[in-house]
Design a protein around this motif. Structure first.
Motif, short mmCIF file in Angstrom:
data_model
loop_
_atom_site.label_atom_id
_atom_site.label_comp_id
_atom_site.label_asym_id
_atom_site.label_seq_id
_atom_site.Cartn_x
_atom_site.Cartn_y
_atom_site.Cartn_z
N ALA A 1 -13.67 9.38 21.81
CA ALA A 1 -12.65 9.75 22.71
C ALA A 1 -13.07 9.52 24.13
N THR A 2 -12.03 9.14 25.14
CA THR A 2 -12.13 9.27 26.52
C THR A 2 -10.85 9.52 27.29
N SER A 3 -10.91 9.75 28.76
CA SER A 3 -9.56 10.11 29.13
C SER A 3 -8.85 8.81 29.14
N ARG A 4 -7.44 8.93 29.12
CA ARG A 4 -6.65 7.72 29.19
C ARG A 4 -6.13 7.83 30.68
N PRO A 5 -6.19 6.46 31.24
CA PRO A 5 -5.89 6.24 32.57
C PRO A 5 -4.43 6.74 32.97
N THR A 6 -3.68 6.78 31.71
CA THR A 6 -2.16 7.18 32.01
C THR A 6 -1.93 8.63 31.92
N ASP A 7 -3.12 9.40 31.64
CA ASP A 7 -2.93 10.93 31.14
C ASP A 7 -3.02 11.78 32.65
N SER A 8 -2.25 12.88 32.26
CA SER A 8 -2.49 13.46 33.69
C SER A 8 -3.91 14.46 33.64
N LEU A 9 -4.86 14.36 32.55
CA LEU A 9 -5.93 15.22 32.37
C LEU A 9 -7.13 14.28 33.03
N THR A 10 -8.00 14.78 33.69
CA THR A 10 -8.96 13.80 34.53
C THR A 10 -10.22 13.51 33.71
N ILE A 11 -10.92 12.82 34.26
CA ILE A 11 -12.22 12.33 33.48
C ILE A 11 -13.02 13.41 33.31
N LYS A 12 -13.24 14.39 33.97
CA LYS A 12 -14.08 15.49 34.18
C LYS A 12 -13.52 16.48 33.00
N GLN A 13 -12.08 16.52 33.05
CA GLN A 13 -11.55 17.69 32.06
C GLN A 13 -11.94 17.06 30.68
N VAL A 14 -11.80 15.63 30.39
CA VAL A 14 -11.98 15.24 29.05
C VAL A 14 -13.11 14.92 28.50
N ASP A 15 -13.63 14.07 29.58
CA ASP A 15 -15.35 13.52 29.00
C ASP A 15 -16.34 14.41 29.40
N TRP A 16 -15.96 15.44 30.35
CA TRP A 16 -17.02 16.43 30.35
C TRP A 16 -16.78 17.43 29.48
N ASP A 17 -15.74 18.47 30.38
CA ASP A 17 -15.52 19.77 29.82
C ASP A 17 -15.10 19.74 28.24
N GLY A 18 -14.50 18.76 28.02
CA GLY A 18 -13.83 18.70 26.62
C GLY A 18 -15.00 18.07 25.52
N LYS A 19 -16.05 17.40 25.89
CA LYS A 19 -17.04 16.94 25.15
C LYS A 19 -18.11 18.05 24.96
N VAL A 20 -18.24 18.68 26.00
CA VAL A 20 -19.14 19.88 25.96
C VAL A 20 -18.71 21.12 24.91
N ALA A 21 -17.18 21.14 24.99
CA ALA A 21 -16.59 22.04 23.97
C ALA A 21 -16.97 21.44 22.51
N LEU A 22 -16.76 20.16 22.28
CA LEU A 22 -16.83 19.59 21.16
C LEU A 22 -18.12 19.70 20.62
N ILE A 23 -19.21 19.39 21.39
CA ILE A 23 -20.65 19.53 21.08
C ILE A 23 -20.99 20.95 20.59
N GLN A 24 -20.47 21.76 21.17
CA GLN A 24 -20.83 23.16 20.87
C GLN A 24 -20.00 23.62 19.60
N ALA A 25 -19.00 23.10 19.52
CA ALA A 25 -18.27 23.71 18.30
C ALA A 25 -18.82 22.97 17.08
N ALA A 26 -19.35 21.84 17.36
CA ALA A 26 -19.78 20.95 16.16
C ALA A 26 -21.25 21.61 15.78
N LYS A 27 -22.08 22.07 16.78
CA LYS A 27 -23.25 23.09 16.40
C LYS A 27 -23.05 24.23 15.60
N ALA A 28 -21.97 25.02 16.22
CA ALA A 28 -21.79 25.98 15.70
C ALA A 28 -21.12 25.95 14.11
N ALA A 29 -20.39 24.90 13.97
CA ALA A 29 -20.00 24.31 12.37
C ALA A 29 -20.91 24.05 11.65
N GLY A 30 -22.57 23.68 12.23
CA GLY A 30 -23.33 23.12 11.15
C GLY A 30 -23.26 21.83 10.83
#
Ligand SMILES: NC(=O)c1ccc[n+]([C@@H]2O[C@H](COP(=O)([O-])OP(=O)(O)OC[C@H]3O[C@@H](n4cnc5c(N)ncnc54)[C@H](OP(=O)(O)O)[C@@H]3O)[C@@H](O)[C@H]2O)c1
Length: 326
Positions: A72-101
């Motif tokens: 995944a990566t932020s879409r240029p057409t989206d209202s979400l920023t690169i930071k929101q998707v590619d940083w905040d979102g990815k940190v959340a995904l990595i943490q959730a993946a770790k928690a899920a084993g």
């Protein structure tokens, strides 16, 4: 083995999903719009609704998942920023993946990101690589540099339609790769233990400059390109101006990428060892010449057919009899 693919509706993500299904993996895709992702369901994937920027949507999607592939990566057409998707979102995904084993996490990064700390997406990719390496997950990072698919809209179609082809005054050559070939590396990483906790470049056999690609398209299409060169300083000014407005932040962050091209440094890396580790044959990777030859061959054949049909319809149409006065 159940895979969770994030970004499966994207250019690369869909090829990864296709390859995973073809190789018999059970595939689940985290999607923002199930309607838009209908084709993935038809292929045999399971769809789960979710959004990287809604961290609560991640744990349910990760239940019983063995490996996560993040395309995944932020879409240029989206209202979400690169930071929101590619940083905040990815940190959340990595943490959730770790928690899920989760047993494996494949992250798709960009080649040479460490060399461009002032380019937001590059800096975010570099930080995500570091965050992942420290997350105590079994990861593989693949550093990509450019997709052949992007060249169709950028060069091939404008040349065919006799529209302007926009290029920056200075631009680094890029080792483009077909996303179908990248997908082979992504899926192979899941079954090669030597790729665990490792980072690899995954790029094409040689770097191409914009002028070389344009010449190739001209030769294959039989048409001359109308090239318009954008001075890099003009893009820098647009970037500075758009920074003043919130609506322009996304634009500014994307324009920052021109700084990568402005260095003139080729985006390229040796792949000899990578092919060996992954057990893949470089001869099976499509070259840019073959990719564009196949594209133009197909399109020009279609155009000829359409032209033939038009002529036939014209021939068959009843001739209009001139109106006669009685
Ligand atoms: N394109 C290149 O030349 C290039 C070069 C180097 C590296 N890469 C990397 O390769 C990967 C794939 O790139 P791509 O060009 O294939 O991407 P893409 O075509 O732009 O697709 C982006 C994907 O991310 C999803 N997405 C966006 N925001 C999301 C969110 N908030 N939550 C969940 N999903 C979200 C999109 O879903 P929707 O369909 O819902 O929008 C879409 O599936 C990325 O990591 C990118 O940085 C790309």
């Amino acid at each position: 083995m159940t895979l969770l693919i994030v970004g499966a509706t994207g250019t690369l993500g869909r090829q990864v999903a296709r390859r995973a299904l073809d190789e018999g993996y059970k595939v689940r895709c985290l999607v923002r719009s199930p309607k838009k992702a209908g084709f993935l369901k038809e292929w045999g994937a399971e769809l789960v609704p979710g959004n990287l920027c809604h961290p609560d949507s991640l744990p349910p999607a990760l239940v019983d998942v063995t490996a996560v592939i993040d395309a995944a990566t932020s879409r240029p057409t989206d209202s979400l920023t690169i930071k929101q998707v590619d940083w905040d979102g990815k940190v959340a995904l990595i943490q959730a993946a770790k928690a899920a084993g989760v047993e494996r996490f494949i992250f798709l990064s960009i080649l040479d990101s460490e060399k461009y700390p002032d380019v937001p997406l590059m800096e975010i990719k570099r930080c995500t690589e570091l965050f992942l390496a420290e997350a105590d997950l079994n990861y593989t990072i693949l550093q990509l540099c450019g997709f052949m698919q992007g060249l169709i809209g950028q060069y091939a179609i404008p040349i065919l339609e006799r529209q302007a082809v926009w290029v920056t005054g200075e631009s680094s050559p890029i080792a483009y790769m077909d996303t179908q070939d990248i997908a082979k590396f992504v899926i192979r990483a899941l079954s090669v233990p030597e790729t665990e906790k490792q980072t690899f470049p995954v790029v094409g056999s040689r770097a191409w400059s914009a002028d070389e690609i344009i010449s190739l398209c001209e030769r294959l299409s039989g048409q001359d390109a109308r090239v318009t060169r954008m001075p890099i300083n003009l893009l820098r000014t647009v970037r500075r101006v758009s920074r003043f407005f919130q609506w322009g932040w996304n634009v500014a962050d994307r324009l920052a990428f021109t700084e990568v091209l402005a260095t003139g440094r080729p985006l390229h890396a040796s792949m000899d060892e990578v092919y060996q580790v992954f057990g893949l044959d470089p001869q099976d990777t499509i070259t840019l010449e073959s990719y564009l030859q196949e594209y133009f061959g197909r399109i020009l054949k279609k155009l000829k057919e359409l032209d033939y049909k038009k002529t036939q319809t014209k021939k068959q149409a009843p001739k209009k009899t001139p109106f006669k006065k009685s």
